[in-house]
Scaffold this motif. Structure first.
Motif, PDB file in Angstrom:
ATOM      1  N   ASP A   5       0.846  -1.200   0.000  1.00 54.70           N
ATOM      2  CA  ASP A   5       0.000   0.000   0.000  1.00 54.70           C
ATOM      3  C   ASP A   5       0.876   1.243   0.000  1.00 54.70           C
ATOM      4  OD1 ASP A   5      -1.870   2.026   0.499  1.00 54.70           O
ATOM      5  OD2 ASP A   5      -3.082   0.733   1.779  1.00 54.70           O
ATOM      6  N   GLU A   6       0.765   2.028  -1.044  1.00 51.83           N
ATOM      7  CA  GLU A   6       1.559   3.266  -1.153  1.00 51.83           C
ATOM      8  C   GLU A   6       1.145   4.317  -0.134  1.00 51.83           C
ATOM      9  OE1 GLU A   6       4.108   4.237  -2.959  1.00 51.83           O
ATOM     10  OE2 GLU A   6       4.387   2.401  -4.126  1.00 51.83           O
ATOM     11  N   GLN A   7      -0.010   4.126   0.512  1.00 54.47           N
ATOM     12  CA  GLN A   7      -0.470   5.104   1.502  1.00 54.47           C
ATOM     13  C   GLN A   7       0.239   4.966   2.841  1.00 54.47           C
ATOM     14  OE1 GLN A   7      -4.899   5.823   1.569  1.00 54.47           O
ATOM     15  NE2 GLN A   7      -4.921   3.967   0.293  1.00 54.47           N
ATOM     16  N   ILE A   8       0.890   3.853   3.071  1.00 52.06           N
ATOM     17  CA  ILE A   8       1.554   3.628   4.359  1.00 52.06           C
ATOM     18  C   ILE A   8       2.740   4.585   4.504  1.00 52.06           C
ATOM     19  CG2 ILE A   8       2.966   1.981   5.659  1.00 52.06           C
ATOM     20  CD1 ILE A   8       1.107  -0.200   4.834  1.00 52.06           C
ATOM     21  N   ARG A   9       2.880   5.122   5.687  1.00 53.18           N
ATOM     22  CA  ARG A   9       3.958   6.064   5.990  1.00 53.18           C
ATOM     23  C   ARG A   9       4.770   5.545   7.181  1.00 53.18           C
ATOM     24  NH1 ARG A   9       2.833   7.082   1.721  1.00 53.18           N
ATOM     25  NH2 ARG A   9       2.045   9.011   0.773  1.00 53.18           N
ATOM     26  N   PHE A  10       6.019   6.014   7.264  1.00 56.97           N
ATOM     27  CA  PHE A  10       6.933   5.574   8.312  1.00 56.97           C
ATOM     28  C   PHE A  10       7.494   6.799   9.021  1.00 56.97           C
ATOM     29  CE2 PHE A  10       7.062   2.820   4.592  1.00 56.97           C
ATOM     30  CZ  PHE A  10       6.578   1.645   5.137  1.00 56.97           C
ATOM     31  N   PHE A  11       7.391   6.812  10.343  1.00 62.33           N
ATOM     32  CA  PHE A  11       7.808   7.987  11.106  1.00 62.33           C
ATOM     33  C   PHE A  11       9.072   7.746  11.923  1.00 62.33           C
ATOM     34  CE2 PHE A  11       3.275   8.427  10.334  1.00 62.33           C
ATOM     35  CZ  PHE A  11       3.236   9.694   9.768  1.00 62.33           C
ATOM     36  N   HIS A  12       9.506   6.527  11.990  1.00 63.93           N
ATOM     37  CA  HIS A  12      10.774   6.228  12.658  1.00 63.93           C
ATOM     38  C   HIS A  12      11.310   4.936  12.064  1.00 63.93           C
ATOM     39  CE1 HIS A  12      13.816   5.686  15.764  1.00 63.93           C
ATOM     40  NE2 HIS A  12      13.442   4.433  15.812  1.00 63.93           N
ATOM     41  N   ILE A  13      12.525   4.995  11.576  1.00 63.08           N
ATOM     42  CA  ILE A  13      13.165   3.787  11.056  1.00 63.08           C
ATOM     43  C   ILE A  13      14.583   3.742  11.607  1.00 63.08           C
ATOM     44  CG2 ILE A  13      13.837   2.468   9.025  1.00 63.08           C
ATOM     45  CD1 ILE A  13      11.799   3.982   7.387  1.00 63.08           C
ATOM     46  N   THR A  14      14.915   2.694  12.335  1.00 61.80           N
ATOM     47  CA  THR A  14      16.252   2.553  12.912  1.00 61.80           C
ATOM     48  C   THR A  14      17.256   2.210  11.812  1.00 61.80           C
ATOM     49  OG1 THR A  14      15.295   1.769  14.977  1.00 61.80           O
ATOM     50  CG2 THR A  14      17.637   1.336  14.619  1.00 61.80           C
ATOM     51  N   PRO A  15      18.340   2.978  11.692  1.00 61.48           N
ATOM     52  CA  PRO A  15      19.328   2.717  10.638  1.00 61.48           C
ATOM     53  C   PRO A  15      20.021   1.366  10.813  1.00 61.48           C
ATOM     54  CG  PRO A  15      19.601   4.927  11.560  1.00 61.48           C
ATOM     55  CD  PRO A  15      18.659   4.194  12.470  1.00 61.48           C
ATOM     56  N   ASP A  16      20.426   0.779   9.700  1.00 64.02           N
ATOM     57  CA  ASP A  16      21.183  -0.468   9.725  1.00 64.02           C
ATOM     58  C   ASP A  16      22.433  -0.314  10.578  1.00 64.02           C
ATOM     59  OD1 ASP A  16      19.421  -1.749   8.034  1.00 64.02           O
ATOM     60  OD2 ASP A  16      20.587  -1.383   6.226  1.00 64.02           O
ATOM     61  N   GLY A  17      22.740  -1.359  11.333  1.00 64.68           N
ATOM     62  CA  GLY A  17      23.964  -1.371  12.126  1.00 64.68           C
ATOM     63  C   GLY A  17      23.835  -0.742  13.495  1.00 64.68           C
ATOM     64  N   THR A  18      22.655  -0.206  13.838  1.00 66.32           N
ATOM     65  CA  THR A  18      22.452   0.443  15.131  1.00 66.32           C
ATOM     66  C   THR A  18      22.246  -0.589  16.233  1.00 66.32           C
ATOM     67  OG1 THR A  18      21.380   2.317  14.044  1.00 66.32           O
ATOM     68  CG2 THR A  18      21.032   2.095  16.410  1.00 66.32           C
ATOM     69  N   ARG A  19      22.992  -0.456  17.318  1.00 67.90           N
ATOM     70  CA  ARG A  19      22.758  -1.307  18.490  1.00 67.90           C
ATOM     71  C   ARG A  19      21.508  -0.800  19.203  1.00 67.90           C
ATOM     72  NH1 ARG A  19      27.279  -4.464  20.311  1.00 67.90           N
ATOM     73  NH2 ARG A  19      29.235  -3.942  19.272  1.00 67.90           N
ATOM     74  N   THR A  20      20.605  -1.700  19.517  1.00 70.37           N
ATOM     75  CA  THR A  20      19.314  -1.321  20.076  1.00 70.37           C
ATOM     76  C   THR A  20      19.043  -2.093  21.356  1.00 70.37           C
ATOM     77  OG1 THR A  20      18.512  -0.954  17.816  1.00 70.37           O
ATOM     78  CG2 THR A  20      16.862  -1.080  19.541  1.00 70.37           C
ATOM     79  N   ALA A  21      18.504  -1.403  22.359  1.00 72.34           N
ATOM     80  CA  ALA A  21      18.192  -2.021  23.645  1.00 72.34           C
ATOM     81  C   ALA A  21      16.752  -2.525  23.675  1.00 72.34           C
ATOM     82  CB  ALA A  21      18.412  -1.000  24.763  1.00 72.34           C
ATOM     83  N   PRO A  22      16.454  -3.454  24.571  1.00 70.62           N
ATOM     84  CA  PRO A  22      15.072  -3.935  24.704  1.00 70.62           C
ATOM     85  C   PRO A  22      14.118  -2.780  24.991  1.00 70.62           C
ATOM     86  CG  PRO A  22      16.569  -5.321  25.953  1.00 70.62           C
ATOM     87  CD  PRO A  22      17.373  -4.155  25.493  1.00 70.62           C
ATOM     88  N   GLY A  23      12.968  -2.796  24.341  1.00 71.33           N
ATOM     89  CA  GLY A  23      11.974  -1.754  24.537  1.00 71.33           C
ATOM     90  C   GLY A  23      12.056  -0.612  23.552  1.00 71.33           C
ATOM     91  N   GLU A  24      13.147  -0.541  22.799  1.00 72.89           N
ATOM     92  CA  GLU A  24      13.283   0.549  21.831  1.00 72.89           C
ATOM     93  C   GLU A  24      12.459   0.265  20.579  1.00 72.89           C
ATOM     94  OE1 GLU A  24      17.051   2.282  20.907  1.00 72.89           O
ATOM     95  OE2 GLU A  24      17.930   1.643  22.809  1.00 72.89           O
TER      96      GLU A  24
END
Length: 279
Positions: free
Chosen positions: A62-81
């Motif tokens: 669906d082209e209508q879908i939008r994204f407001f936060h995308i974590t960049p590749d290679g980012t270390r991420t903690a639980p809950g993020e």
């Protein structure tokens, strides 16, 4: 990753899951209802493919879908993020949820495991590389995930380089003959790599002027002897018997590359959930 190749894969995955539609979602929601959902990390992980793969799954639906936060590749991420925020028609979000999550979990798992190997050899010159031991149909994505974790890609396919392995040698009769035949057929721009199981085979590779030598399933003392024997005359790759317990000792022998099949064939999927956004 080239979207020309990627989109064909993703459409196939969507066809497999949707087949004739999503009976449950279509029964409950109208085409006009909208909402937002969050991809949330349930454990520490290294992000991979959130934008290029997971978000692309939704956009193909669906082209209508939008994204407001995308974590960049290679980012270390903690639980809950939050890794990815998706907003748009409820039907489209729910239709794409499982395919997008399956791929994100798989790719983040590979990136996370790769990062552990990369961290384990910090301070050594050796780089961590993948192999062709990938999930059929997912090689493009899995090799991308390795790079997200800080690793390097080995051959993508059999057409990418000359790699003379043990069965080539056994069927041909010797390393020297296999190299001779390969040089006669391969383009001059393509390097030749040969797998060596013993120090005697390393010596034969050197006598043939092989530019890349793969030391296969050698123990650490033998690897060290092989590196000393090669003495910079060829690029040195170590392969076989590599795991997180052994990789540091292998790197300390002075090899240039360590190829690890486990990066793609044994990486556990990361725990990522899709939570519906309040309001």
């Amino acid at each position: 990753m080239d979207t020309f190749l990627l989109d064909e894969l993703l459409r196939g995955f969507l066809r497999e899951d949707l087949e004739h539609g999503d009976i449950t979602t279509e029964a409950i929601f109208s085409s006009e209802e909208t909402g937002s959902a969050l991809f949330v990390a349930r454990e520490p992980l290294v992000a991979a493919g959130l934008k290029s793969v997971a978000a692309r799954v939704f956009r193909l639906l669906d082209e209508q879908i939008r994204f407001f936060h995308i974590t960049p590749d290679g980012t270390r991420t903690a639980p809950g993020e939050t890794l990815l925020t998706v907003s748009g028609p409820v039907r489209s979000i729910l239709r794409g949820e499982r395919v997008a999550l399956n791929l994100a979990q798989r790719l983040c798992g590979i990136a996370t495991l790769t990062k552990r190997y990369v961290d384990a050899v910090q301070g050594c010159k050796a780089v961590i590389a993948d192999t062709r031991k990938t999930t059929p149909g997912l090689r493009l994505l899995e090799k991308h995930a390795v790079r997200c974790g800080g690793g390097r890609n080995h051959r993508y396919s059999l057409s990418d380089g000359v790699l003379i392995k043990d069965n080539h040698i056994a069927a041909c009769g010797s390393i020297s003959e296999a190299v001779r035949r390969a040089r006669a057929a391969a383009p001059h721009t393509m390097a030749i790599e040969v797998e060596a199981d013993t120090l005697a085979q390393v010596e034969e590779c050197l006598a043939c002027g092989v530019p890349v030598i793969m030391l296969d399933n050698m123990d650490v003392p033998t690897l060290r002897q092989a590196v000393e024997l090669i003495a910079g005359q060829a690029l040195v790759e170590a392969s076989g018997g590599v795991n997180l317990r052994t990789v540091r000792a292998i790197a300390e022998t002075g090899v240039d590359i360590i190829s690890v099949g486990a990066l793609t064939h044994s990486a556990p999927a990361c725990d990522i959930g899709l939570d519906w956004a309040a309001g």
